[in-house]
Scaffold this motif. Sequence first.
Motif, PDB file in Angstrom:
ATOM      1  N   UNK A   9       1.581   4.793  -0.681  1.00  0.00           N
ATOM      2  CA  UNK A   9       0.725   5.275   0.609  1.00  0.00           C
ATOM      3  C   UNK A   9      -0.167   6.409   0.247  1.00  0.00           C
ATOM      4  N   UNK A  10       0.144   7.142  -0.879  1.00  0.00           N
ATOM      5  CA  UNK A  10      -0.818   8.126  -1.054  1.00  0.00           C
ATOM      6  C   UNK A  10      -2.000   7.780  -2.179  1.00  0.00           C
ATOM      7  N   UNK A  11      -1.899   6.581  -2.468  1.00  0.00           N
ATOM      8  CA  UNK A  11      -2.993   5.966  -3.437  1.00  0.00           C
ATOM      9  C   UNK A  11      -4.124   5.351  -2.695  1.00  0.00           C
ATOM     10  N   UNK A  12      -5.122   5.871  -2.773  1.00  0.00           N
ATOM     11  CA  UNK A  12      -6.514   5.338  -1.997  1.00  0.00           C
ATOM     12  C   UNK A  12      -6.589   3.902  -2.377  1.00  0.00           C
ATOM     13  N   UNK A  13      -6.584   3.438  -3.804  1.00  0.00           N
ATOM     14  CA  UNK A  13      -6.656   2.185  -4.248  1.00  0.00           C
ATOM     15  C   UNK A  13      -5.779   1.173  -3.498  1.00  0.00           C
ATOM     16  N   UNK A  14      -4.515   1.640  -3.724  1.00  0.00           N
ATOM     17  CA  UNK A  14      -3.347   0.878  -3.232  1.00  0.00           C
ATOM     18  C   UNK A  14      -3.449   0.728  -1.653  1.00  0.00           C
ATOM     19  N   UNK A  15      -3.949   1.559  -0.943  1.00  0.00           N
ATOM     20  CA  UNK A  15      -3.745   1.825   0.462  1.00  0.00           C
ATOM     21  C   UNK A  15      -4.971   0.923   1.041  1.00  0.00           C
ATOM     22  N   UNK A  16      -6.030   0.450   0.307  1.00  0.00           N
ATOM     23  CA  UNK A  16      -7.031  -0.315   0.687  1.00  0.00           C
ATOM     24  C   UNK A  16      -6.631  -1.687   0.934  1.00  0.00           C
ATOM     25  N   UNK A  17      -5.594  -2.112   0.428  1.00  0.00           N
ATOM     26  CA  UNK A  17      -5.193  -3.730   0.604  1.00  0.00           C
ATOM     27  C   UNK A  17      -4.368  -3.870   1.921  1.00  0.00           C
ATOM     28  N   UNK A  18      -4.985  -4.795   2.535  1.00  0.00           N
ATOM     29  CA  UNK A  18      -4.241  -5.399   3.790  1.00  0.00           C
ATOM     30  C   UNK A  18      -4.457  -6.875   3.836  1.00  0.00           C
ATOM     31  N   UNK A  19      -3.796  -7.470   4.626  1.00  0.00           N
ATOM     32  CA  UNK A  19      -3.944  -9.125   4.802  1.00  0.00           C
ATOM     33  C   UNK A  19      -5.229  -9.267   5.974  1.00  0.00           C
ATOM     34  N   UNK A  20      -6.008 -10.305   5.547  1.00  0.00           N
ATOM     35  CA  UNK A  20      -6.990 -10.560   6.384  1.00  0.00           C
ATOM     36  C   UNK A  20      -6.504 -11.541   7.179  1.00  0.00           C
ATOM     37  N   UNK A  21      -7.407 -11.986   8.220  1.00  0.00           N
ATOM     38  CA  UNK A  21      -6.955 -12.875   9.191  1.00  0.00           C
ATOM     39  C   UNK A  21      -6.585 -14.223   8.409  1.00  0.00           C
ATOM     40  N   UNK A  22      -7.426 -14.639   7.505  1.00  0.00           N
ATOM     41  CA  UNK A  22      -6.669 -15.809   7.134  1.00  0.00           C
ATOM     42  C   UNK A  22      -5.765 -15.940   6.182  1.00  0.00           C
ATOM     43  N   UNK A  23      -5.287 -14.743   5.698  1.00  0.00           N
ATOM     44  CA  UNK A  23      -3.819 -14.531   5.056  1.00  0.00           C
ATOM     45  C   UNK A  23      -2.635 -14.272   5.979  1.00  0.00           C
ATOM     46  N   UNK A  24      -2.970 -13.697   6.964  1.00  0.00           N
ATOM     47  CA  UNK A  24      -2.050 -13.567   8.073  1.00  0.00           C
ATOM     48  C   UNK A  24      -1.772 -14.910   8.922  1.00  0.00           C
ATOM     49  N   UNK A  25      -2.868 -15.637   8.856  1.00  0.00           N
ATOM     50  CA  UNK A  25      -2.630 -17.127   9.490  1.00  0.00           C
ATOM     51  C   UNK A  25      -1.582 -17.892   8.637  1.00  0.00           C
ATOM     52  N   UNK A  26      -1.957 -17.925   7.320  1.00  0.00           N
ATOM     53  CA  UNK A  26      -1.228 -18.469   6.062  1.00  0.00           C
ATOM     54  C   UNK A  26       0.273 -18.255   6.230  1.00  0.00           C
ATOM     55  N   UNK A  27       0.291 -16.687   6.355  1.00  0.00           N
ATOM     56  CA  UNK A  27       1.643 -16.267   6.233  1.00  0.00           C
ATOM     57  C   UNK A  27       2.450 -16.766   7.563  1.00  0.00           C
TER      58      UNK A  27
END
Length: 125
Positions: A9-27
Amino acid sequence: MDQLFAALAKSTFRGKFHLRAKDLHYLHTKGLPVMREHAADFVGKRLAGAVIANDGKQTPYAGHPVFVAQHATACCCRGCLQKWHGIAQGRLLSNEEQHYIVEVLMRWLNQELSRPSNQGRVRYE
């Protein structure tokens, strides 16, 4: 694992990753049990080997929710696994290590489903 997620959570690089709508729909469509199967398959085929020819480049940044989870949790390559998880490079991953990685990925996917911007989606266990 709580300490790992606090560090991530403290990592700027790792924290930028989130699921987009297409990935959420697939999930949402496939559910977490299928994501667990996919995660185990990806870990087994892309990370478990002692020597990986394209290490550091084997995990795409998009195209599947598990790929995003791998980057968000530093489970994307053997270098990141060593740095963030203490799993040494240059040897086969044990079954226990593979299971641990899948559990890390599943925790992140569950957290993504719980994000306020993703509320209202069906959650699968």
